[in-house]
Enzyme design. Structure first.
Site, PDB file in Angstrom:
ATOM      1  N   HIS A 152      -9.884  15.821  69.971  1.00 30.76           N
ATOM      2  CA  HIS A 152     -10.919  15.981  70.707  1.00 30.76           C
ATOM      3  C   HIS A 152     -10.497  17.237  71.876  1.00 30.76           C
ATOM      4  O   HIS A 152      -9.486  17.785  71.837  1.00 30.76           O
ATOM      5  CB  HIS A 152     -11.556  14.940  71.110  1.00 30.76           C
ATOM      6  CG  HIS A 152     -11.906  13.905  70.063  1.00 30.76           C
ATOM      7  ND1 HIS A 152     -12.853  13.923  69.277  1.00 30.76           N
ATOM      8  CD2 HIS A 152     -11.025  12.976  69.697  1.00 30.76           C
ATOM      9  CE1 HIS A 152     -12.724  13.203  68.207  1.00 30.76           C
ATOM     10  NE2 HIS A 152     -11.713  12.395  68.393  1.00 30.76           N
TER      11      HIS A 152
ATOM     12  N   GLU B  22     -12.353   9.608  75.481  1.00 32.58           N
ATOM     13  CA  GLU B  22     -11.248   9.800  74.280  1.00 32.58           C
ATOM     14  C   GLU B  22     -10.436  10.783  74.690  1.00 32.58           C
ATOM     15  O   GLU B  22      -9.100  10.793  74.747  1.00 32.58           O
ATOM     16  CB  GLU B  22     -11.618   9.812  72.909  1.00 32.58           C
ATOM     17  CG  GLU B  22     -10.454   9.638  72.060  1.00 32.58           C
ATOM     18  CD  GLU B  22     -10.987   9.727  70.381  1.00 32.58           C
ATOM     19  OE1 GLU B  22     -12.303   9.648  70.187  1.00 32.58           O
ATOM     20  OE2 GLU B  22     -10.024   9.696  69.697  1.00 32.58           O
TER      21      GLU B  22
ATOM     22  N   HIS C 211      -5.342   9.767  68.878  1.00 40.31           N
ATOM     23  CA  HIS C 211      -6.628   9.226  69.118  1.00 40.31           C
ATOM     24  C   HIS C 211      -6.793   7.837  69.538  1.00 40.31           C
ATOM     25  O   HIS C 211      -5.829   7.113  69.763  1.00 40.31           O
ATOM     26  CB  HIS C 211      -7.442   9.359  67.857  1.00 40.31           C
ATOM     27  CG  HIS C 211      -7.768  10.771  67.040  1.00 40.31           C
ATOM     28  ND1 HIS C 211      -8.719  11.451  67.206  1.00 40.31           N
ATOM     29  CD2 HIS C 211      -6.826  11.813  66.675  1.00 40.31           C
ATOM     30  CE1 HIS C 211      -8.598  12.601  66.857  1.00 40.31           C
ATOM     31  NE2 HIS C 211      -7.466  12.897  66.422  1.00 40.31           N
TER      32      HIS C 211
ATOM     33  N   GLU D 110      -4.416   5.809  65.872  1.00 36.98           N
ATOM     34  CA  GLU D 110      -5.688   5.239  66.578  1.00 36.98           C
ATOM     35  C   GLU D 110      -5.328   4.145  67.570  1.00 36.98           C
ATOM     36  O   GLU D 110      -5.085   3.052  67.119  1.00 36.98           O
ATOM     37  CB  GLU D 110      -6.626   4.678  65.678  1.00 36.98           C
ATOM     38  CG  GLU D 110      -7.357   5.678  64.839  1.00 36.98           C
ATOM     39  CD  GLU D 110      -8.445   6.578  65.438  1.00 36.98           C
ATOM     40  OE1 GLU D 110      -8.800   6.322  66.816  1.00 36.98           O
ATOM     41  OE2 GLU D 110      -8.969   7.469  64.930  1.00 36.98           O
TER      42      GLU D 110
HETATM   43 ZN    ZN Z   1     -10.642  10.695  67.798  1.00 33.88          ZN
END
Ligand code: ZN
Length: 240
Positions: free
Chosen positions: A10, A24, A78, A142
């Protein structure tokens, strides 16, 4: 030389998941910067980034950066969301090389080990653009759930982000067989040969008995010096 591209998920107008006062995009950038800095301690690795500040990049652009660099490995970081807790990693769910699977196995294990006391949600596969469009082994991690209160509390700790980063680094160190920069400059002391050791012992013996005074083992000897040494040898040793 291993060339890797670190991708902070992002950025800019795309904050990624937002919850518990966290965005995030900020956490992924912090982790990626830690990873890059720690990797700087190792030799044989070249680190590139898709972004090092708060800017927007299309998913395809991220892959293009890695493809243009002909990188050996692409790592996208992420933070999860959507109700859950813990850590999971992804590789592409289409055709991937055996190397990609190995990298996921090794790096996933090291992250779980480094972070400790978190739920291991497993090694997964998905059709994510950055995994699909990159033409080299690619892994997406993640790292906990931003919308889980307990996970978010951990993600607010810089120390915890450092732990996550260390896990990623340890994984890459194992996957690529990296060595710390200092290990290269360590000077290994040459070991003495048996011949040298014997010459040492002979010199010590002759010196103790007053036959020789200096260890000039590689210098030639004159006849006069030889006479003196033989004379001293006869006088000091043979007559004992
Ligand atoms: Zn993400």
């Amino acid at each position: 030389m291993v060339r890797i591209v670190l991708d902070a998920g992002h950025g800019g107008k795309d904050p990624g998941a937002v919850a518990n006062g966290l965005q995030e995009k900020d956490i992924t950038l912090a982790i990626v910067k830690h990873i890059g800095r720690i990797l700087g301690e190792y030799e044989g690795i070249e680190v590139h980034y898709t972004r090092v500040d708060d800017r927007f990049l299309e998913l395809e652009e991220r892959a293009v950066i890695a493809n243009k660099l002909k990188a050996d490995f692409f790592l996208s970081v992420h933070i999860n969301a959507g109700g859950g807790t813990g850590f999971e990693s992804y590789i592409f769910n289409g055709n991937v090389s055996a190397t990609t699977i190995t990298y996921q196995n090794v790096i996933h294990a090291e992250i779980v080990k480094a972070v400790g006391n978190i739920t291991d949600r497993g090694k997964k596969r998905a059709n994510y653009a950055v995994l699909r469009e990159t033409r080299m082994p690619a892994l997406l991690t993640e790292n906990l759930f931003i919308d889980n209160v307990n996970d978010a509390a951990k993600l607010k700790s810089e120390q915890f982000l450092l732990q996550i980063a260390h896990g990623h680094v340890e994984g890459m160190v194992k996957a690529f067989g990296l060595k710390k920069e200092k290990e290269k400059t360590k000077v290994t002391k040459p070991t003495k040969t048996q011949y040298d050791q014997e010459v040492d012992a002979a010199f010590e013996f002759l010196k103790q008995h007053g036959v020789v005074t200096q260890d000039r083992r590689n210098e030639p000897v004159t006849r006069a010096q030889m006479f003196l040494m033989l004379h001293r040898f006869a006088k000091n040793i043979l007559k004992e």
